[in-house]
Design an enzyme around this catalytic site. Sequence first.
Site, PDB file in Angstrom:
ATOM      1  N   PHE A 249       0.822  -1.215   0.000  1.00 53.21           N
ATOM      2  CA  PHE A 249       0.000   0.000   0.000  1.00 53.21           C
ATOM      3  C   PHE A 249       0.853   1.260   0.000  1.00 53.21           C
ATOM      4  CE2 PHE A 249      -2.397  -3.385   2.199  1.00 53.21           C
ATOM      5  CZ  PHE A 249      -3.304  -3.630   1.184  1.00 53.21           C
ATOM      6  N   THR A 477      -1.668  -7.642  -6.073  1.00 55.65           N
ATOM      7  CA  THR A 477      -2.478  -7.004  -7.099  1.00 55.65           C
ATOM      8  C   THR A 477      -2.965  -7.969  -8.173  1.00 55.65           C
ATOM      9  OG1 THR A 477      -0.386  -6.556  -8.174  1.00 55.65           O
ATOM     10  CG2 THR A 477      -1.357  -4.759  -6.914  1.00 55.65           C
ATOM     11  N   ASN A 659      -7.640  -7.956 -16.580  1.00 56.91           N
ATOM     12  CA  ASN A 659      -8.345  -9.061 -15.961  1.00 56.91           C
ATOM     13  C   ASN A 659      -9.445  -8.451 -15.094  1.00 56.91           C
ATOM     14  OD1 ASN A 659      -9.216 -10.955 -14.014  1.00 56.91           O
ATOM     15  ND2 ASN A 659      -7.360 -12.165 -14.302  1.00 56.91           N
ATOM     16  N   PRO A 660     -10.677  -8.405 -15.601  1.00 57.27           N
ATOM     17  CA  PRO A 660     -11.746  -7.697 -14.885  1.00 57.27           C
ATOM     18  C   PRO A 660     -11.953  -8.208 -13.460  1.00 57.27           C
ATOM     19  CG  PRO A 660     -12.446  -8.260 -17.105  1.00 57.27           C
ATOM     20  CD  PRO A 660     -11.109  -8.934 -16.895  1.00 57.27           C
ATOM     21  N   VAL A 731      -5.542   1.136 -11.844  1.00 55.95           N
ATOM     22  CA  VAL A 731      -6.657   0.623 -11.050  1.00 55.95           C
ATOM     23  C   VAL A 731      -6.355   0.653  -9.547  1.00 55.95           C
ATOM     24  CG1 VAL A 731      -7.897  -1.518 -10.484  1.00 55.95           C
ATOM     25  CG2 VAL A 731      -7.596  -0.861 -12.863  1.00 55.95           C
ATOM     26  N   GLY A 732      -5.100   0.345  -9.188  1.00 55.15           N
ATOM     27  CA  GLY A 732      -4.762   0.013  -7.804  1.00 55.15           C
ATOM     28  C   GLY A 732      -5.148   1.041  -6.759  1.00 55.15           C
ATOM     29  N   GLU A 733      -5.018   2.302  -7.069  1.00 51.52           N
ATOM     30  CA  GLU A 733      -5.299   3.339  -6.079  1.00 51.52           C
ATOM     31  C   GLU A 733      -6.650   4.017  -6.310  1.00 51.52           C
ATOM     32  OE1 GLU A 733      -1.251   4.656  -7.163  1.00 51.52           O
ATOM     33  OE2 GLU A 733      -1.197   5.446  -5.121  1.00 51.52           O
TER      34      GLU A 733
END
Length: 767
Positions: A249, A477, A659-660, A731-733
């Site tokens: 994170f 992730t 990868n949805p 996407v991650g944040e």
Amino acid sequence: MSPLDTPEKHVDAGDGVGARLTRLDGALKVRGETRYALDQPVAGLVHAVLLHATIPAGRIRRIETAAAGAAPGVLLVMTPDSTAPLAAASSWLGEPPQQPEYRALDHRIRYNGQQIAAAVAETLEQATEAAALLAVEYEAEPAIISLDDPAGGGGLPLDPLAAEWGDAEAALAAAPVRIEAEYRTPREYQMAIEPHGLIAEWGRDADGETLTIREPSQWLDGMARTYAEWFGLPFEKVRLISPYIGGGFGSKALALPHGAIAAIAARRLGRPVKLALTRPQIFTGYGGRPATRQALALGATQEGKLLAIRQRGWNETALDAVWAEPLGSATAIMYAVPNFSSRQNVVPVHTVPPGAKRAPGENPSAYGLECAIDELAYAVGADPLAIRLLNYAEQDPQTQKPWSTRRLREAFAAGAAAFGWQRRSHAPRSMRDGPLLIGWGMAAGTYPVRRTAGEAMVRILADGGVEVATSASDMGTGAYTILAQAAAAAVGVPVADVRISMGDSRLPRAPVSGGSQMAGLMMGAVDKAARAAREELIGLALSHPASPLNGVANTLQVAGGRLSAPRGEGPTVTIAALLRATGRDSVEALRDTLAENKLGPADHYRNFTTISTMRAPTDGDFSMHSWCAHFIEVAVDEDFRTVRVRRVVSAFDSGLLYNPKLAESQIKGGIIMGIGQTLLEEGVVDARHARVLNNNLGDYLVPTNADIPDIRVISVGVPDPHASALGGKGVGELGIVGVAPAIANAVFHATGQRLRELPITLDRLIG
Ligand code: MCN
Ligand code: MOS
């Protein structure tokens, strides 16, 4: 064990880019078979335990070490007196150090919880006992406790973060409607479940010393560079190994003081040293998100059309390090506003240098802005969704560049429809469920597209398998999975035939897995290398005299691990059969994407070991960002003022999803973290000792399953060809951005109470 060695069959057909594969390392993790850094079996290791300062400011006069040194099993006691400084390392931007020396253990105390000594012993228990026997005499000095301490003053202006267009002051003065409010967020911590720590081991090769570091890492090449500079070793002589990470994170991208201490101890003892931070030590092992404060003024027409935004932000930083949590980052791009002014100050206090926590900047920035927009909606009697559409930015208001893609309108529409937003009644306290006040709130979020070049090696093997290698790491992730998908699709084999090696600095290079850039850049690098390897393979098949496909066509296709003529006519040959026939062990390609970033070979090392080549979202013809809209239902107990999040619907635009299933899981993770941020998380600083009082997971609360309701996530993105090679955006944040204001707005809708400080706890709702 590589995740792809598992016996499970994860996928059948259709497992290329865009397929909803279950993560390939999932079963291993559930069964507890993944070995994290500190689980690695290293023969003969000994244990280090740190001692931390109990005052926030001053000097160490003396540390009494006799009792610790004489304790059973003790091999080494390290204090500032007995520990020679290292060479200072350059910054993550690649700037040369400001001082020549780096002291991981220092006489000068800058924060409570600073590491000041260490004991190393045969066992962890012995080292723990010895550290407890160290007696420290301090010379205390007055400390600046927190952002609210008058001693901190107004802070230092960070001019590069200022943004200005039009005339915000004049437009505000003339605006028929004005909203002015101050929003605050407390210290927050990343609290990955895997603790910080490492095993440091020195060795020798023909040229001299080598250093192997087993440590969770979001950035193997950057951390290896720091260790190399600290110890004056060539970069290649440091090996960082981090196959699995139990969450980062943002907290695991840099080499930290405890890493230096463990490596110094290991060198002095000639034995591998393991150092694991305890949970309380993690709170000052790397800084969390700093406390922030922002003053916002919105000027608007009677209908709620924005005329001006003025924003002033402050975040705390450490005395000797500037960490900016840019509070204007979402403010400047969210809405069409003709007059704008944003400034940022940092206030040095006696704290560990704050650090990166999921969406540094955008997260607190959107919290302030999206609450203020809700306040504006109520001031002019407009629906909170309608007011956002009224002020929709058709282009980047600051740079005036077109968006590469911005499907925020579609996100609003899809989220609102799935949530049932049109059934909402506008007035606060107008919706109930028995004794519960129900509130529906919404907010938007955004995160920029960042870009750095990547590198990958793809090797097609004689057994028909495909190997992918990169030093990039997967901190949960899904990187293992999507990179296998990219290689499988580009070579033309099933994912089950792909083997991935990641998380080792000896592998081809990768930049930091931060800023939500890694998937986009590494998918591009793996795709490029895999295509090149496939071309090699096809060339071999067409031209090698022993190939069964020699001369059958001008080109060939590869699908399902077989080569054939483009329309499938004629013979088909498996990859394995072709390599066997031609006597080859493998066909491979190593590729980087530096040229796409206009970087030459000389920039190779700098690109991967510093963040100096990371491109801004507006570098180029477009302004590139991911977008999201959160719709959230809360229930507030009228008597007890407890807040529960009952329902979340979020729609997001991250372009093409590799990868949805994994992307949705990322967004859900962000939302869950956002629920914690809004209702639970707060680092409480003791006003006397500037110590984080609740420095453990019993008192620093993070959400558990019982706090998390049904979360529905909807993708509205379309491939964005400008953002990345394969069309995905970050996407991650993204998912965490906008959650706090959506909940705060829902709490207002439920109760009529506008709380402008996180977290929203029942004492604040009662008070
Ligand atoms: N993905 C996708 N399609 C896209 C983009 C991403 O399917 N267009 C999916 C992939 O599964 C990819 C993942 O989302 O592996 C994250 O991709 P990306 O947004 O590029 O983010 P990074 O790979 O750079 O990961 C870092 C990012 C950051 S900066 C923080 S902070 C964060 C986050 O990821 N920390 C995490 N998500 C985390 N998830 C877990 N489990 N643990 C953390 O510590
Ligand atoms: Mo993420 S906070 O950029 O590692």
